[in-house]
Design a protein around this motif. Structure first.
Motif, PDB file in Angstrom:
ATOM      1  N   GLY A  95      -0.128   8.817  -6.160  1.00  0.00           N
ATOM      2  CA  GLY A  95       0.081   9.631  -5.737  1.00  0.00           C
ATOM      3  C   GLY A  95       0.641  11.233  -7.168  1.00  0.00           C
ATOM      4  O   GLY A  95       0.356  11.562  -7.622  1.00  0.00           O
ATOM      5  N   ASP A  96       1.995  10.367  -7.393  1.00  0.00           N
ATOM      6  CA  ASP A  96       2.863  10.876  -8.104  1.00  0.00           C
ATOM      7  C   ASP A  96       2.275  11.041  -9.613  1.00  0.00           C
ATOM      8  O   ASP A  96       2.309  11.859 -10.645  1.00  0.00           O
ATOM      9  N   LEU A  97       1.488   9.912 -10.066  1.00  0.00           N
ATOM     10  CA  LEU A  97       0.981   9.304 -11.339  1.00  0.00           C
ATOM     11  C   LEU A  97      -0.253  10.704 -11.516  1.00  0.00           C
ATOM     12  O   LEU A  97      -0.302  11.620 -12.217  1.00  0.00           O
ATOM     13  N   MET A  98      -0.943  10.818 -10.185  1.00  0.00           N
ATOM     14  CA  MET A  98      -2.338  12.076 -10.456  1.00  0.00           C
ATOM     15  C   MET A  98      -1.676  13.194 -10.058  1.00  0.00           C
ATOM     16  O   MET A  98      -3.371  13.862 -10.565  1.00  0.00           O
ATOM     17  N   ARG A  99      -0.844  13.381  -9.201  1.00  0.00           N
ATOM     18  CA  ARG A  99       0.191  14.164  -8.881  1.00  0.00           C
ATOM     19  C   ARG A  99      -1.199  15.268  -7.769  1.00  0.00           C
ATOM     20  O   ARG A  99      -1.285  15.954  -7.757  1.00  0.00           O
ATOM     21  N   GLN A 100      -1.426  14.003  -6.761  1.00  0.00           N
ATOM     22  CA  GLN A 100      -2.512  15.037  -5.334  1.00  0.00           C
ATOM     23  C   GLN A 100      -2.020  13.202  -4.254  1.00  0.00           C
ATOM     24  O   GLN A 100      -1.656  12.214  -4.534  1.00  0.00           O
ATOM     25  N   GLU A 101      -2.372  13.508  -2.905  1.00  0.00           N
ATOM     26  CA  GLU A 101      -2.866  12.922  -2.519  1.00  0.00           C
ATOM     27  C   GLU A 101      -3.590  12.051  -2.249  1.00  0.00           C
ATOM     28  O   GLU A 101      -4.986  12.480  -3.377  1.00  0.00           O
ATOM     29  N   GLY A 152      -6.855  -2.359   4.892  1.00  0.00           N
ATOM     30  CA  GLY A 152      -5.885  -1.635   3.837  1.00  0.00           C
ATOM     31  C   GLY A 152      -5.850  -1.096   2.697  1.00  0.00           C
ATOM     32  O   GLY A 152      -6.314  -1.663   1.958  1.00  0.00           O
ATOM     33  N   LEU A 153      -6.806   0.111   2.945  1.00  0.00           N
ATOM     34  CA  LEU A 153      -7.368   0.288   2.275  1.00  0.00           C
ATOM     35  C   LEU A 153      -6.738   2.439   1.965  1.00  0.00           C
ATOM     36  O   LEU A 153      -6.472   2.779   2.449  1.00  0.00           O
ATOM     37  N   LEU A 187       0.708  -1.070  -0.141  1.00  0.00           N
ATOM     38  CA  LEU A 187      -0.009  -0.195  -0.130  1.00  0.00           C
ATOM     39  C   LEU A 187       1.000   1.456   0.110  1.00  0.00           C
ATOM     40  O   LEU A 187       0.717   2.487  -0.621  1.00  0.00           O
ATOM     41  N   ASP A 188       1.598   1.413   0.889  1.00  0.00           N
ATOM     42  CA  ASP A 188       2.754   2.505   0.459  1.00  0.00           C
ATOM     43  C   ASP A 188       3.498   2.562  -0.478  1.00  0.00           C
ATOM     44  O   ASP A 188       3.702   4.002  -1.151  1.00  0.00           O
ATOM     45  N   ARG A 189       4.064   1.425  -1.050  1.00  0.00           N
ATOM     46  CA  ARG A 189       4.453   2.138  -2.962  1.00  0.00           C
ATOM     47  C   ARG A 189       3.559   2.320  -3.309  1.00  0.00           C
ATOM     48  O   ARG A 189       4.292   3.406  -4.505  1.00  0.00           O
ATOM     49  N   ALA A 190       2.581   1.695  -3.420  1.00  0.00           N
ATOM     50  CA  ALA A 190       1.180   2.018  -4.448  1.00  0.00           C
ATOM     51  C   ALA A 190       0.511   3.022  -4.375  1.00  0.00           C
ATOM     52  O   ALA A 190       0.490   4.043  -4.858  1.00  0.00           O
ATOM     53  N   ARG A 191       0.644   3.910  -2.826  1.00  0.00           N
ATOM     54  CA  ARG A 191      -0.435   4.856  -2.892  1.00  0.00           C
ATOM     55  C   ARG A 191       1.013   5.979  -3.341  1.00  0.00           C
ATOM     56  O   ARG A 191       0.867   7.329  -4.042  1.00  0.00           O
ATOM     57  N   ALA A 192       2.236   6.211  -3.349  1.00  0.00           N
ATOM     58  CA  ALA A 192       3.221   6.895  -4.301  1.00  0.00           C
ATOM     59  C   ALA A 192       3.468   6.967  -5.297  1.00  0.00           C
ATOM     60  O   ALA A 192       3.222   7.856  -6.026  1.00  0.00           O
ATOM     61  N   PHE A 193       3.534   5.653  -5.753  1.00  0.00           N
ATOM     62  CA  PHE A 193       3.029   5.993  -7.204  1.00  0.00           C
ATOM     63  C   PHE A 193       2.014   6.741  -8.325  1.00  0.00           C
ATOM     64  O   PHE A 193       1.959   6.874  -8.574  1.00  0.00           O
TER      65      PHE A 193
END
Length: 122
Positions: A21-27, A36-37, A13-19
């Motif tokens: 977040g960067d892809l969509m340029r948002q938190e 785990g959501l 989840l942490d890795r996916a959240r970072a990916f």
């Protein structure tokens, strides 16, 4: 009827959240761990990253697929398929009349494929 939520598999989840977040340029909009959501809002539709979800093929609209692919390559993202012209919107049934639809595909941090789409005037 409208789509309210799409789920995507995320084993880390942490890795996916970072990916994403960067892809969509948002938190992320919300995180619930456990269980785990991770949620992102995309124009009124929730994107749920979840450990137990199956893999989905998402198509995300971007302003310019060529520049987005260049940006993602620079960040080390795996490009599955370079941008290519898919079709032209002659009558405006699926996009703005007279525009060209371009697509490219990348792998996310979890091994899922994501389609990137832009509709551009020639």
């Amino acid at each position: 009827m409208k789509i309210i939520q799409i789920a995507q598999r995320a084993s880390d989840l942490d890795r996916a959240r970072a990916f994403y977040g960067d892809l969509m340029r948002q938190e992320a909009t919300a995180v619930f761990d456990p269980p785990g959501l991770v949620f992102f809002m995309l124009d009124g539709v929730r994107l749920l990253l979840e450990r137990g979800a199956p893999s989905a093929l998402l198509y995300l609209q971007v302003p310019d697929v060529h520049s987005e692919i260049a940006r993602l390559k620079g960040a080390g993202v795996e490009v599955v398929e370079e941008p290519q012209l898919i079709f032209q919107h002659e009558e405006g049934t699926l996009g703005p009349a007279g525009s060209d639809e371009w697509m490219a595909f990348v792998k996310d941090s979890e091994g899922n494929t994501i389609g990137l789409v832009s509709q551009q005037m020639p």
